[in-house]
Design an enzyme around this catalytic site. Structure first.
Site, PDB file in Angstrom:
ATOM      1  N   ASP A 204       0.846  -1.203   0.000  1.00  9.08           N
ATOM      2  CA  ASP A 204       0.000   0.000   0.000  1.00  9.08           C
ATOM      3  C   ASP A 204       0.875   1.244   0.000  1.00  9.08           C
ATOM      4  O   ASP A 204       2.056   1.184   0.355  1.00  9.08           O
ATOM      5  CB  ASP A 204      -0.871   0.039   1.271  1.00  9.08           C
ATOM      6  CG  ASP A 204      -0.018  -0.050   2.539  1.00  9.08           C
ATOM      7  OD1 ASP A 204       0.324  -1.171   2.934  1.00  9.08           O
ATOM      8  OD2 ASP A 204       0.352   1.006   3.104  1.00  9.08           O
ATOM      9  N   ASP A 206       1.285   4.332   2.169  1.00 12.44           N
ATOM     10  CA  ASP A 206       0.855   4.710   3.518  1.00 12.44           C
ATOM     11  C   ASP A 206       0.025   6.000   3.430  1.00 12.44           C
ATOM     12  O   ASP A 206      -0.114   6.591   2.367  1.00 12.44           O
ATOM     13  CB  ASP A 206       2.097   4.887   4.409  1.00 12.44           C
ATOM     14  CG  ASP A 206       1.759   4.842   5.883  1.00 12.44           C
ATOM     15  OD1 ASP A 206       0.920   4.018   6.282  1.00 12.44           O
ATOM     16  OD2 ASP A 206       2.323   5.655   6.646  1.00 12.44           O
TER      17      ASP A 206
HETATM   18  N1  LIG Z   1       1.226   1.297   5.809  1.00 12.31           N
HETATM   19  C1  LIG Z   1       1.734   0.435   6.678  1.00 12.31           C
HETATM   20  N2  LIG Z   1       2.149   0.848   7.909  1.00 12.31           N
HETATM   21  C2  LIG Z   1       2.702  -0.038   8.786  1.00 12.31           C
HETATM   22  N3  LIG Z   1       2.823  -1.342   8.541  1.00 12.31           N
HETATM   23  C3  LIG Z   1       2.424  -1.790   7.346  1.00 12.31           C
HETATM   24  N4  LIG Z   1       2.452  -3.024   6.812  1.00 12.31           N
HETATM   25  C4  LIG Z   1       1.942  -2.951   5.584  1.00 12.31           C
HETATM   26  N5  LIG Z   1       1.574  -1.685   5.271  1.00 12.31           N
HETATM   27  C5  LIG Z   1       1.876  -0.940   6.380  1.00 12.31           C
END
Ligand SMILES: Nc1ncnc2[nH]cnc12
Ligand SMILES: CSC[C@H]1O[C@H](OP(=O)(O)O)[C@H](O)[C@@H]1O
Length: 257
Positions: A204, A206
């Protein structure tokens, strides 16, 4: 005795068919699960699912010391840590693979060391990842045609919550990817003179980028990435040199006061 251990993370549970499973007791309590022993492409492997077999252990409650101790006890010298991570940069895209080369520790309350006294040790963490295994997995992932980043700084947060937008903006100014499990896993492996490589699969962007990330999305994307991870391991594991010339164990020579 398996010399290579794999610690699987979110959404990575079926990377090989185990032949047996061993319950290991450690001075630090129980590992996340019995250690599974099997083979990848003819190479003996010990496998541990970091969050337990049914994903019932959150990142801040993983018994990292027991996991690393158990693998070491079984003869493992090299650890491959698989992680799902968020991206903090545009050019690190979901689906890409990162062979992490640095980390920043933003965790808050974990058991970080095997040396709580009376033996005092301070381990160099300047170059924390095994150069031999990094080379193998960079070449393997690229060779398979996957978008692969040879470098990336992983900021490890305490979790289990995800970051606020403000935190994400701050992390983005000094790191490339974000997750909740690399620390202290790598630190503890190093304290026992083991090699460690991190194969991070981006799930993703963040929250700095767009919509808030959620756990179900991470697991769904990681399921899609599982085939990539399986292929990287299938091709990469047999290429890991049997004899260690990386110097990862040398930190033990200079760490003790
Ligand atoms: N955006 C994210 N923040 C923290 N841990 C994660 N693991 C996978 N995506 C994450
Ligand atoms: C399931 S969302 C957050 C969770 O995913 C990552 O797990 P892992 O590093 O074990 O692959 C992240 O670090 C969090 O633990």
């Amino acid at each position: 005795m398996p010399k290579i251990g794999i610690i699987g993370g979110s959404g990575v549970y079926g990377v090989f068919d185990p032949k047996e499973s061993i319950k290991v007791h450690t001075p630090y309590g129980r590992p996340s699960a019995p250690v599974e022993i099997g083979e990848i492409n003819g190479v003996e492997i010990a496998f541990l699912p970091r969050h337990g077999k049914t994903h019932d252990i959150p990142p801040h409650e993983v018994n990292y010391r027991a996991n690393i101790w158990a693998l070491h006890e079984l003869g493992v010298e090299r650890v491959i840590g698989i992680t799902a991570v968020g991206s903090l940069r545009e050019e690190y895209k979901p689906g890409d693979i990162v062979i992490t080369d640095q980390f920043i520790d933003f965790t808050k309350k974990r058991e970080y060391t095997f040396y709580n006294g009376p033996r005092v040790a301070h381990f160099s963490m300047a170059d924390p990842f095994c150069p031999e295994m990094r080379k193998v997995f960079i070449e393997t992932s690229k060779g398979l045609g996957y978008d692969t980043h040879e470098k990336g700084t992983y900021v490890c947060i305490e979790g289990p919550r995800f970051s606020t937008r403000a935190e994400s903006m701050m992390f983005r100014s000094y790191a490339h990817i974000i997750g909740m499990t690399l620390v202290p896993e790598i630190v503890l492996a190093r304290e026992l003179g083991m090699c460690y490589v991190n194969i991070a699969a981006i799930t993703d962007y963040d929250v700095w980028a767009e919509k808030p990330v959620d756990a179900q999305e991470v697991v769904r994307v990681m399921k899609e990435n599982e085939e990539k991870i399986r292929k990287i391991l299938q091709e990469g594991v047999p290429k890991i040199p049997e004899e260690r010339k990386c110097g990862c164990a040398d930190v033990l020579k200079t760490a003790f006061v």
